[in-house]
Scaffold this motif. Sequence first.
Motif, mmCIF file in Angstrom:
data_model
loop_
_atom_site.group_PDB
_atom_site.id
_atom_site.type_symbol
_atom_site.label_atom_id
_atom_site.label_comp_id
_atom_site.label_asym_id
_atom_site.label_seq_id
_atom_site.Cartn_x
_atom_site.Cartn_y
_atom_site.Cartn_z
ATOM 1 N N ASP A 1 -11.469 4.019 3.121
ATOM 2 C CA ASP A 1 -10.214 4.407 2.492
ATOM 3 C C ASP A 1 -9.111 4.350 3.542
ATOM 4 O O ASP A 1 -9.374 4.397 4.736
ATOM 5 N N TRP A 2 -7.868 4.233 3.081
ATOM 6 C CA TRP A 2 -6.732 4.064 3.982
ATOM 7 C C TRP A 2 -5.879 5.317 4.031
ATOM 8 O O TRP A 2 -5.624 5.957 3.006
ATOM 9 N N THR A 3 -5.401 5.652 5.232
ATOM 10 C CA THR A 3 -4.346 6.643 5.407
ATOM 11 C C THR A 3 -3.259 5.993 6.244
ATOM 12 O O THR A 3 -3.435 5.762 7.441
ATOM 13 N N HIS B 1 1.894 1.870 -3.586
ATOM 14 C CA HIS B 1 0.877 2.138 -4.601
ATOM 15 C C HIS B 1 -0.005 3.342 -4.293
ATOM 16 O O HIS B 1 -0.707 3.830 -5.171
ATOM 17 N N GLY B 2 0.022 3.832 -3.072
ATOM 18 C CA GLY B 2 -0.830 4.962 -2.710
ATOM 19 C C GLY B 2 -0.207 6.299 -3.060
ATOM 20 O O GLY B 2 0.918 6.388 -3.569
ATOM 21 N N LEU C 1 -4.920 5.862 0.170
ATOM 22 C CA LEU C 1 -5.470 4.982 -0.854
ATOM 23 C C LEU C 1 -6.991 4.979 -0.743
ATOM 24 O O LEU C 1 -7.539 4.987 0.369
ATOM 25 N N THR C 2 -7.673 4.952 -1.863
ATOM 26 C CA THR C 2 -9.115 4.771 -1.854
ATOM 27 C C THR C 2 -9.426 3.325 -1.520
ATOM 28 O O THR C 2 -8.545 2.441 -1.591
ATOM 29 N N GLN D 1 -8.555 1.075 -4.340
ATOM 30 C CA GLN D 1 -7.116 0.833 -4.454
ATOM 31 C C GLN D 1 -6.655 -0.208 -3.427
ATOM 32 O O GLN D 1 -5.785 -1.029 -3.725
ATOM 33 N N VAL D 2 -7.235 -0.172 -2.235
ATOM 34 C CA VAL D 2 -6.887 -1.173 -1.219
ATOM 35 C C VAL D 2 -7.269 -2.557 -1.714
ATOM 36 O O VAL D 2 -6.498 -3.526 -1.559
ATOM 37 N N ALA E 1 0.835 -1.203 0.000
ATOM 38 C CA ALA E 1 0.000 0.000 0.000
ATOM 39 C C ALA E 1 0.870 1.252 0.000
ATOM 40 O O ALA E 1 0.551 2.254 -0.653
#
Length: 388
Positions: A363-365, A300-301, A311-312, A315-316, A297
């Motif tokens: 989504d990821w942070t 790619h983020g 990442l959305t 995307q995850v 991640a």
Amino acid sequence: MNTSTSAADKEAHQAFLSLLHQPLVTPATNRILHRHVLRHQSKITDHARRAGYRIHRVGRAVRLIRVPIGGQVTAPPRPASAPGRRLLSLACCVAACCEEVSATVTLQQLSDMLRDATAAAGVRVTAYDPEQKSQRRLLRDAAGLLADWGVLRRRINDERMLYDWTEEGSGPGAGYEVDRDALLLMTSPDVLAAALHPQDSDPEQRAATRTMRQLRALLEAPAVVYADLDEADAEALRKARGLRTTDLAHMTGGTVEARAEGLVLVLPDDPDRQPTVADWPRARAADWVALLMADLAGRHGARTPSGSVVLTSAQVDEVVDDLIHWRGDYMSKEQKTVPGTVRTDAETILTELGLLRLGADRDWTLSPLAARYRDPDITLIDPTEPTR
């Protein structure tokens, strides 16, 4: 002489850190820690005062109290295994019931007392119903929590009696002794008032408590990221990082690692693992999956100026698919067969470690701290080889 002083300092550091992990200690809950805390009580009290904690002692029980600073309590990420609100509520109610116990009590007696207490007028806790097996199980777990904290002590470890009461509602359940010193520390009105009604802060108070808040954050959080602070606090911490390094070395024996994104307290290696350091990664599928997910991640983020990676949710999912295609043969049976398991495992572990924040849309942070785990070296056994 120097060797003796160094050993004493190390013991005091370990005792202070252990109190952060186990803030209420008695001879019954942790005999060695209790002895070390009393041996170094003056030094530990000074360490606690620097970070705005308080050390209270009643009889043989000792408690580290996390006093809110400026109306806020800095705390590490909440683990998935942490007790839920209902269980904690019942544990507090059971502790209140123990105020009426002179010496010993059975689980059935606690059940009767809890039923009456939660049915009283004005009580804002959902009533406890001992006729429901699920409620009896919660009471069993609440008593277990109080035993872990030292308020209750099991008199007879007869698991069959406990099972019969929990599952069938028969018999006394289990017998306990009440540690009144630990109970008094847990139910102290001053502590409860500070926790339930923290005082609001103003700019003057925030400035006056800045050093305490900096130390508290470095002790409690996995890392302090400048982007998570307001501008004044971030600039003050950048300027004071040398002073905080000295303070924390004195309090814990650790060092502060300074990065462009923020600061992290690194505790010394110890054969007996530091109680406040997460045991991760371990040799299990969920852990190495989370480790590889963080790495993929992070690559790619979209990296932000603060060092975080965003990442959305879509995307995850792509990263999950990539990992399954790459390493799926090595995953656990559940990860292979139950959709969503890989993502859930990674999110649970990375969130507990403070490496990940989940948004409303999943989504990821990723924290800048996740970059410390870049390019993990993982050796996986060929799943086609016979087990020996």
